[in-house]
Design a protein around this motif. Structure first.
Motif, PDB file in Angstrom:
ATOM      1  N   LEU A 196     -83.782  17.337   9.072  1.00 41.43           N
ATOM      2  CA  LEU A 196     -83.760  17.767   7.678  1.00 41.43           C
ATOM      3  C   LEU A 196     -83.139  16.660   6.833  1.00 41.43           C
ATOM      4  O   LEU A 196     -82.046  16.173   7.149  1.00 41.43           O
ATOM      5  CB  LEU A 196     -82.955  19.061   7.501  1.00 41.43           C
ATOM      6  N   GLY A 245     -81.790  16.083   3.141  1.00 42.81           N
ATOM      7  CA  GLY A 245     -81.412  16.716   1.883  1.00 42.81           C
ATOM      8  C   GLY A 245     -81.167  15.683   0.805  1.00 42.81           C
ATOM      9  O   GLY A 245     -80.360  14.761   0.989  1.00 42.81           O
ATOM     10  N   GLU A 253     -89.874  21.374  -0.470  1.00 40.32           N
ATOM     11  CA  GLU A 253     -89.764  20.521   0.715  1.00 40.32           C
ATOM     12  C   GLU A 253     -91.117  19.935   1.068  1.00 40.32           C
ATOM     13  O   GLU A 253     -92.165  20.522   0.782  1.00 40.32           O
ATOM     14  CB  GLU A 253     -89.193  21.294   1.895  1.00 40.32           C
ATOM     15  N   ILE A 258     -85.997  17.965   1.785  1.00 39.15           N
ATOM     16  CA  ILE A 258     -85.671  19.058   0.859  1.00 39.15           C
ATOM     17  C   ILE A 258     -85.130  18.447  -0.424  1.00 39.15           C
ATOM     18  O   ILE A 258     -84.178  17.648  -0.389  1.00 39.15           O
ATOM     19  CB  ILE A 258     -84.658  20.022   1.487  1.00 39.15           C
ATOM     20  N   GLN A 291     -82.213  26.963   6.738  1.00 42.55           N
ATOM     21  CA  GLN A 291     -83.111  26.388   7.742  1.00 42.55           C
ATOM     22  C   GLN A 291     -82.371  26.069   9.037  1.00 42.55           C
ATOM     23  O   GLN A 291     -82.921  26.232  10.129  1.00 42.55           O
ATOM     24  CB  GLN A 291     -83.776  25.131   7.179  1.00 42.55           C
ATOM     25  N   ASN A 319     -80.566  25.866   0.897  1.00 42.32           N
ATOM     26  CA  ASN A 319     -81.826  25.798   1.633  1.00 42.32           C
ATOM     27  C   ASN A 319     -81.614  25.188   3.017  1.00 42.32           C
ATOM     28  O   ASN A 319     -82.169  25.670   4.017  1.00 42.32           O
ATOM     29  CB  ASN A 319     -82.844  24.993   0.831  1.00 42.32           C
ATOM     30  N   ILE A 320     -80.805  24.139   3.082  1.00 40.71           N
ATOM     31  CA  ILE A 320     -80.543  23.489   4.370  1.00 40.71           C
ATOM     32  C   ILE A 320     -79.790  24.436   5.299  1.00 40.71           C
ATOM     33  O   ILE A 320     -80.094  24.526   6.501  1.00 40.71           O
ATOM     34  CB  ILE A 320     -79.752  22.187   4.153  1.00 40.71           C
ATOM     35  N   LYS A 321     -78.816  25.167   4.771  1.00 41.67           N
ATOM     36  CA  LYS A 321     -78.064  26.119   5.597  1.00 41.67           C
ATOM     37  C   LYS A 321     -78.980  27.191   6.191  1.00 41.67           C
ATOM     38  O   LYS A 321     -78.878  27.530   7.370  1.00 41.67           O
ATOM     39  CB  LYS A 321     -76.972  26.778   4.757  1.00 41.67           C
ATOM     40  N   VAL A 375     -79.200  16.533  10.334  1.00 42.97           N
ATOM     41  CA  VAL A 375     -79.311  16.442   8.873  1.00 42.97           C
ATOM     42  C   VAL A 375     -78.986  15.028   8.417  1.00 42.97           C
ATOM     43  O   VAL A 375     -78.051  14.394   8.918  1.00 42.97           O
ATOM     44  CB  VAL A 375     -78.356  17.446   8.181  1.00 42.97           C
TER      45      VAL A 375
END
Length: 297
Positions: free
Chosen positions: A93, A95, A200, A186, A117, A113-115, A130
């Motif tokens: 990912l 970010g 994304e 993202i 996913q 959003n990252i959390k 990440v």
């Protein structure tokens, strides 16, 4: 003793209006100090709004040609219907944020959003790493997901992003030694001056692209061409996301500073009204004391 006490008690009565006056004067000083502070803050927010408006105009102008790179970079993925196999476990990912704040929830939306996913992919049994572009995204995720960070890039957002910045991020990723299977970038996609949406874009490793079933329809693609194209595509997607995120950030900061200036104006109006009422009350009490003293004579 009683007469002396009576004299002391009688002498204490005229001090009460003076005590009230001192209290009101202190209140006036506090209001004046606060008014001055808020007016200075309003000057700063108005200046930041003007700066953000100039940066936003430039970012929006540069975004239109950058979107061509973002759309064109995904053409091969869409035409060849490239997808990672279900047994692939490594997910990446990226970010995209910046180092600067005072722009609303633009960084928080990416972090959220990252959390989500990370939680979803981890429950599916996948390894998630990440890459943070900007110091804000690391600050939001460091405490809860610090172990998932592979790389972090600072000094983002001070100057307009260039393709050289995206190439540097791509080069660091390829040289990190992490063999990911698939992933996503993202970022915040710009929609209008007052609107953006967290979006994304998919990314795939060279092994995933070369192992796709539909890639065989391209007869003239050898390993070197595919590798060069894959690296160029990754840089294009990152460059496109940087442009979109920068435009969204500047528009959000411009809107936030405009709202802050309006709120400061409302507070200044309320404090000015309070100041005038308090000052009028002090003047009225002083007049009452003067009149009462003259009547006593």
């Amino acid at each position: 003793m009683l007469s002396r006490g009576a004299v002391l008690a009688g002498g204490a009565l005229p001090l009460q209006p003076q005590w009230v006056q001192v209290r009101n004067m202190a209140t006036l000083k506090d209001i004046t100090r606060r008014l001055k502070s808020i007016k200075n803050i309003q000057k700063i927010t108005k200046s930041m709004k003007m700066v953000s408006a100039a940066k936003y105009a430039r970012a929006e102008r540069e975004l239109k040609p950058a979107r061509v790179y973002g759309v064109g970079a995904l053409a091969l993925y869409e035409k060849a219907e490239i997808k990672a196999a279900e047994d692939k476990k490594k997910h990446l990912l990226i970010g995209v944020s910046s180092d600067r704040g005072l722009c609303g929830a633009i960084h928080t939306s990416v972090a959220k959003n990252i959390k989500n996913q990370i939680a979803t992919l981890t429950n599916a049994g996948k390894e998630v790493m990440v890459i943070g572009v900007g110091d804000k995204i690391r600050g939001l995720l460091q405490r809860t997901h610090g172990k998932n960070f592979l790389l972090n890039f600072k000094e983002v957002g001070r100057k307009p992003p260039t393709f050289g910045d995206a190439s540097l991020i791509t080069l660091e990723l390829l040289n990190s030694g992490y063999e990911f299977d698939e992933g996503s970038v993202i970022y915040n996609r710009f929609r209008s001056v007052i609107s953006y949406r967290t979006d994304e874009k998919p990314i795939y490793s060279l092994e995933t692209v070369s192992g796709a079933e539909s890639i065989s329809i391209y007869d003239d693609i050898d390993a070197d061409v595919l590798r060069n194209y894959q690296e160029f595509t990754l840089a294009n997607i990152i460059f496109y996301s940087l442009k979109e995120s920068t435009t969204s950030e500047q528009s959000a900061r411009m809107t936030a500073m405009d709202n802050a200036s309006k709120n400061a104006s409302e507070i200044i109006d309320k404090l000015t009204l309070t100041f005038n009422r308090t000052r009028q009350a002090v003047i009225t009490k002083e007049l009452i004391e003067i009149i009462s003293g003259a009547a006593a004579l």
